[in-house]
Design a protein around this motif. Structure first.
Motif: not given
Ligand SMILES: Cc1cc2nc3c(=O)[nH]c(=O)nc-3n(C[C@H](O)[C@H](O)[C@H](O)COP(=O)(O)OP(=O)(O)OC[C@H]3O[C@@H](n4cnc5c(N)ncnc54)[C@H](O)[C@@H]3O)c2cc1C
Length: 300
Positions: A152-154, A177-181, A217-219, A249-251, A280-282
């Motif tokens: 699952i994803v939380l 575990l992600c932040k949530g979008i 799951a985070t950048h 993202v963040r290669e 959502r990504r943009l």
């Molecule tokens: C593998 C994966 C699966 C995911 N699955 C889900 C899911 O099932 N449900 C859900 O609600 N969310 C999902 N997400 C999205 C997640 O919830 C966040 O919205 C997203 O990852 C941005 O949060 P962050 O932790 O990267 O932090 P942020 O603070 O948003 O990003 C940190 C830094 O990463 C870079 N960055 C982030 N996003 C972008 C972008 N689009 N383009 C370019 N640079 C960027 C920037 O430098 C930014 O300062 C997923 C994310 C990942 C990585």
């Protein structure tokens, strides 16, 4: 959300689709299964694992949900045929959860059963809050039959997530575990950047307390550094967790984590239904979205 971000958010829906497609290109592998397979092969060669997502969500027609189900099955079969290192991510609303819960479950079961036959794994993405309870419910149900083939994803921005971990972790659940979008009301979601970060790391500790596997799951550097500290303090081995990032993202950070010996998985979306995901990504990245913004007003 800053002024520029809110401006981008309000303008994006009016941007011509073709323009969004051009700037969103880096977030998706392409429109065909072959595009996805080629991308995964490239990632595998760089030492990254993958999870493939068939783009599509909030499906309202059962024939479309069936089609998404069969495409997901095809993805699993093609991964095996090409001997790629990838699993599958699915959105339950693309499999018909919004049409009827039992219909969605049967489609999920078809996909997970095939994954089990092929020795692969399916992660159910987490969507917006109207679907949280049902996603958890279906996950628990399918796990009983296929304990090694689903996870699952939380979302750390939801106030309920700690309780959800306390419910799911003792059952041995595999987490991402992600932040949530999605945009959620303050009554159910943390809104401050630091609040979400704190809850993320707290939830990560809790998952590790239960000895469960987790995709981190985070950048976000704060979270990546926080996770690395937790991993080092607990003396965790690379097969007890993985980092996960989105395609495009963040290669450089991705390569750094791999070079340090962490397992890393890239989320690889493909398909014709690219619009919702791309927007959502943009919105997350005003620098890229700024190109759309500029083009709208200057006609470039
Ligand atoms: C593998 C994966 C699966 C995911 N699955 C889900 C899911 O099932 N449900 C859900 O609600 N969310 C999902 N997400 C999205 C997640 O919830 C966040 O919205 C997203 O990852 C941005 O949060 P962050 O932790 O990267 O932090 P942020 O603070 O948003 O990003 C940190 C830094 O990463 C870079 N960055 C982030 N996003 C972008 C972008 N689009 N383009 C370019 N640079 C960027 C920037 O430098 C930014 O300062 C997923 C994310 C990942 C990585």
């Amino acid at each position: 959300m800053g002024f520029f971000n809110s401006l981008i958010s309000s303008v994006l829906p009016y941007a011509p689709k073709a323009m969004v497609r051009i700037v969103a290109n880096k977030y998706i592998a392409g429109e065909t299964l072959n595009d996805a397979m080629r991308m995964v092969a490239t990632l595998n060669a760089e030492g990254a694992m993958a999870t493939i997502d068939v783009l599509g969500e909030f499906v309202e027609r059962s024939d479309v949900a069936k089609q998404e189900t069969e495409t997901s099955v095809k993805v699993l079969e093609e991964i095996t045929r090409r001997k790629l290192d990838s699993n599958l991510s699915v959105k339950l609303t693309s499999l018909g959860l919004g049409i009827d819960t039992e219909f969605g479950y049967n489609n999920l079961r078809r996909v997970v059963a095939r994954a089990a036959e092929l020795g692969n794994f399916v992660r159910t993405d987490m969507e917006n809050s109207p679907y949280t309870d049902r996603t958890i419910e279906l996950q628990r149900r399918i796990r009983k039959e296929f304990p090694n083939n689903v996870g699952i994803v939380l979302q750390a921005y939801l106030r309920r997530t700690e309780d959800d971990i306390r419910l799911l972790a003792p059952e041995g659940t595999s987490f991402r575990l992600c932040k949530g979008i999605y945009v959620e009301p303050e009554a159910i979601a943390f809104k401050g950047r630091e609040e979400v970060q704190q809850n993320y790391l707290k939830c990560l500790e809790l998952i590790f307390d239960h000895g469960c596997y987790v995709g981190i799951a985070t950048h976000d550097d704060v979270l990546i550094d926080g996770a690395r500290k937790i991993i080092a303090r607990r003396g965790l081995k690379p097969d007890q967790y993985e980092f996960q990032m989105l395609l495009g993202v963040r290669e450089a950070k991705r390569r750094e984590l791999i070079a340090q010996g962490h397992r890393l998985r890239v989320y690889v979306p493909f398909g014709k239904d690219w619009y919702g995901y791309s927007v959502r990504r943009l919105k997350e990245n005003p620098a890229v979205a700024g190109h759309v913004f500029k083009a709208i007003f200057t006609g470039d």
